[in-house]
Design an enzyme around this catalytic site. Sequence first.
Site, PDB file in Angstrom:
ATOM      1  CB  THR A  96      31.379 -24.308  20.514  1.00  0.00           C
ATOM      2  OG1 THR A  96      30.638 -25.538  20.444  1.00  0.00           O
ATOM      3  CG2 THR A  96      32.150 -24.276  21.824  1.00  0.00           C
ATOM      4  CE  LYS A 171      30.861 -28.643  22.435  1.00  0.00           C
ATOM      5  NZ  LYS A 171      30.472 -28.045  21.154  1.00  0.00           N
ATOM      6  CE  LYS A 239      35.685 -22.425  18.178  1.00  0.00           C
ATOM      7  NZ  LYS A 239      34.236 -22.732  18.435  1.00  0.00           N
TER       8      LYS A 239
END
Length: 290
Positions: A96, A171, A239
């Site tokens: 990701t 995502k 993150k």
Amino acid sequence: MKVSFIGLGVMGFPMAGHLQKSGLDVTVYNRTTEKARLWASQYGGNVGVTVAECAKGADVVISCVGNDDDVRSVITSNDGAISVMKPGAILVDHTTTSAKLANELLEACQAAGVAFMDAPVSGGQAGAENGVLTIMCGGDKALFDMLQPIFTAYGKSSVLMGEVGQGQRAKMVNQICIAGALNGLSEGLLLAEKAGLDIPTLVDCLKNGAAGSWQMENRATTMAQRSFDFGFAIDWMIKDLGFCLDEAQTQGITLPLTSKVVDQYKELSEQGLGRMDTSVIIEAVEKEAN
């Protein structure tokens, strides 16, 4: 098909295992060589002591590491995977990352005559272990079709979202929805506890209705027990949600709930809870509620 898999964390370790069990010729690399050897002892396959040794001669190179800089270190650095990949090979990044990095990888691959697809996954450690991940892909349709023997080894669903970068943006939406669901679930559970409702009975009642979600079915009971030592760590969610806020700024919008959740997670991380599962957000919501 000769496949190289770079990164044997809680996701990559079982994902690479599924590839080996599906009959593909798999070589793995991990920064800790002992973990790569443990993987080989469990699944068979081969170990590359360096990234270059792992990736050389592969038809498909897959990375699943931590963040943008981790990807750069194993893929585009001077001794990274692209430096030894053969023309016509394929790079798939399951990490990701930012959409910016996806386009950076595309440019590096094009310069080396290598094909590229960004393909972040969702489903957590359990999804990886059980081979039922959701894979969000960005890239060429023909390449997507070619990669199906890879994706079906550890995925329940793979969807082509558009050009390179769109997998990462999908995502981002996934992570925003998870953050919102956990925030709402936390408030609901706090009210349920105060009202004296039995949580397992409540979950059984609600999970098949309009309020049902993966988070409710898999995390509500453990949240009520204040058990958080499993699953996806909040430091990784900080993150990921940071990418969401950056992308929102690029698109000219604000995400008020996401911004609030990031602040809650950062406060929890500062309290030493950074490795706890994302469902620990109930601790922050409870503090605000009392």
